[in-house]
Design a protein around this motif. Sequence first.
Motif, PDB file in Angstrom:
ATOM      1  N   GLY A  54     -70.912  31.629 -19.930  1.00 57.01           N
ATOM      2  CA  GLY A  54     -72.287  31.511 -20.412  1.00 57.01           C
ATOM      3  C   GLY A  54     -73.240  32.595 -19.926  1.00 57.01           C
ATOM      4  O   GLY A  54     -74.393  32.635 -20.348  1.00 57.01           O
ATOM      5  N   THR A  55     -72.790  33.504 -19.041  1.00 55.54           N
ATOM      6  CA  THR A  55     -73.675  34.553 -18.529  1.00 55.54           C
ATOM      7  C   THR A  55     -73.851  35.667 -19.567  1.00 55.54           C
ATOM      8  O   THR A  55     -72.871  36.161 -20.124  1.00 55.54           O
ATOM      9  N   LEU A  56     -75.105  36.009 -19.809  1.00 54.93           N
ATOM     10  CA  LEU A  56     -75.428  37.093 -20.743  1.00 54.93           C
ATOM     11  C   LEU A  56     -75.545  38.383 -19.951  1.00 54.93           C
ATOM     12  O   LEU A  56     -76.197  38.426 -18.905  1.00 54.93           O
ATOM     13  N   HIS A  57     -74.908  39.452 -20.434  1.00 54.98           N
ATOM     14  CA  HIS A  57     -74.936  40.758 -19.758  1.00 54.98           C
ATOM     15  C   HIS A  57     -75.568  41.802 -20.670  1.00 54.98           C
ATOM     16  O   HIS A  57     -75.213  41.888 -21.845  1.00 54.98           O
ATOM     17  N   ILE A  58     -76.495  42.577 -20.105  1.00 58.86           N
ATOM     18  CA  ILE A  58     -77.017  43.757 -20.813  1.00 58.86           C
ATOM     19  C   ILE A  58     -76.662  44.930 -19.914  1.00 58.86           C
ATOM     20  O   ILE A  58     -77.107  44.998 -18.765  1.00 58.86           O
ATOM     21  N   SER A  59     -75.833  45.855 -20.417  1.00 54.69           N
ATOM     22  CA  SER A  59     -75.299  46.915 -19.559  1.00 54.69           C
ATOM     23  C   SER A  59     -76.340  47.976 -19.209  1.00 54.69           C
ATOM     24  O   SER A  59     -76.446  48.383 -18.064  1.00 54.69           O
ATOM     25  N   VAL A  60     -77.106  48.447 -20.166  1.00 55.81           N
ATOM     26  CA  VAL A  60     -78.134  49.467 -19.908  1.00 55.81           C
ATOM     27  C   VAL A  60     -79.386  49.033 -20.651  1.00 55.81           C
ATOM     28  O   VAL A  60     -79.460  49.152 -21.875  1.00 55.81           O
ATOM     29  N   THR A  61     -80.384  48.508 -19.921  1.00 57.34           N
ATOM     30  CA  THR A  61     -81.563  47.970 -20.603  1.00 57.34           C
ATOM     31  C   THR A  61     -82.423  49.067 -21.217  1.00 57.34           C
ATOM     32  O   THR A  61     -82.601  50.134 -20.648  1.00 57.34           O
ATOM     33  N   LEU A  62     -82.954  48.757 -22.375  1.00 56.10           N
ATOM     34  CA  LEU A  62     -83.861  49.634 -23.110  1.00 56.10           C
ATOM     35  C   LEU A  62     -85.201  48.915 -23.262  1.00 56.10           C
ATOM     36  O   LEU A  62     -85.260  47.683 -23.180  1.00 56.10           O
ATOM     37  N   PRO A  63     -86.291  49.662 -23.505  1.00 59.41           N
ATOM     38  CA  PRO A  63     -87.588  48.993 -23.705  1.00 59.41           C
ATOM     39  C   PRO A  63     -87.547  47.949 -24.821  1.00 59.41           C
ATOM     40  O   PRO A  63     -88.235  46.938 -24.757  1.00 59.41           O
ATOM     41  N   THR A  64     -86.697  48.163 -25.830  1.00 51.88           N
ATOM     42  CA  THR A  64     -86.602  47.235 -26.963  1.00 51.88           C
ATOM     43  C   THR A  64     -85.915  45.919 -26.584  1.00 51.88           C
ATOM     44  O   THR A  64     -85.910  44.976 -27.379  1.00 51.88           O
ATOM     45  N   ASP A  65     -85.345  45.832 -25.368  1.00 52.91           N
ATOM     46  CA  ASP A  65     -84.684  44.593 -24.931  1.00 52.91           C
ATOM     47  C   ASP A  65     -85.680  43.558 -24.419  1.00 52.91           C
ATOM     48  O   ASP A  65     -85.303  42.422 -24.144  1.00 52.91           O
ATOM     49  N   ARG A  66     -86.956  43.954 -24.260  1.00 51.94           N
ATOM     50  CA  ARG A  66     -87.924  42.980 -23.722  1.00 51.94           C
ATOM     51  C   ARG A  66     -88.132  41.846 -24.714  1.00 51.94           C
ATOM     52  O   ARG A  66     -87.972  42.013 -25.910  1.00 51.94           O
ATOM     53  N   GLY A  67     -88.438  40.670 -24.153  1.00 49.81           N
ATOM     54  CA  GLY A  67     -88.668  39.508 -25.007  1.00 49.81           C
ATOM     55  C   GLY A  67     -88.053  38.250 -24.408  1.00 49.81           C
ATOM     56  O   GLY A  67     -87.616  38.245 -23.265  1.00 49.81           O
ATOM     57  N   VAL A  68     -88.028  37.177 -25.206  1.00 49.85           N
ATOM     58  CA  VAL A  68     -87.535  35.877 -24.739  1.00 49.85           C
ATOM     59  C   VAL A  68     -86.075  35.677 -25.152  1.00 49.85           C
ATOM     60  O   VAL A  68     -85.731  35.839 -26.326  1.00 49.85           O
ATOM     61  N   TYR A  69     -85.240  35.339 -24.165  1.00 47.19           N
ATOM     62  CA  TYR A  69     -83.829  35.022 -24.380  1.00 47.19           C
ATOM     63  C   TYR A  69     -83.683  33.525 -24.140  1.00 47.19           C
ATOM     64  O   TYR A  69     -84.093  33.028 -23.090  1.00 47.19           O
ATOM     65  N   ARG A  70     -83.103  32.810 -25.111  1.00 45.15           N
ATOM     66  CA  ARG A  70     -82.994  31.355 -24.984  1.00 45.15           C
ATOM     67  C   ARG A  70     -81.526  30.959 -24.956  1.00 45.15           C
ATOM     68  O   ARG A  70     -80.769  31.280 -25.864  1.00 45.15           O
TER      69      ARG A  70
END
Length: 180
Positions: A54-70
């Motif tokens: 169930g763990t969500l991984h983002i390898s290299v964050t970008l400014p467009t990744d901001r926001g709500v994750y549910r």
Amino acid sequence: MTYREVTIHQGGQVHLECKADGVPAPLLSWVLPNRSTLTSTVTSSNRISMDTNGTLHISVTLPTDRGVYRCVASNSAGEASASVRLHVSSLPPVIQQPREEHLLFAVGWPVYAHCSARGTPTPTLRWRIPDGTLVRPSQFLHGNLFVLPNGTLHIRNFGSKDAGSYECTASNAAGTSRRT
């Protein structure tokens, strides 16, 4: 429903955990800020992936990744969710030394010209020497010119042919800064 906030530097890695108990064992999924849904896959080559736990991984964050994750947990008895608001911070490079500096040296003397920068992600440094060549940290040139790992330009034995304008550029995904 739970809610939390997470701030990550641009280019950093994100790991968002999602745990749920229930009978039957709930299925986990993530609803991303762009409204798409991600379910666990054993292998994923994407920048954003989800583990079977169930763990969500983002390898290299970008400014467009901001926001709500549910995170949504569901089984035949119902559904529960938890949200995480992700903030992505980025700072353009700021060179620590004056923008312009005039240095006077005698022929045969060693030269040190400093250039260090702060920023997020960590800025990369380059020196442009008078003939237009770009030199990066830890690089030797003509056996006489060297850029130290910390960004300092060093000319071992200054000659009249070395006179001219030297420009240091610090750059990252958020911008560029220069000193001459």
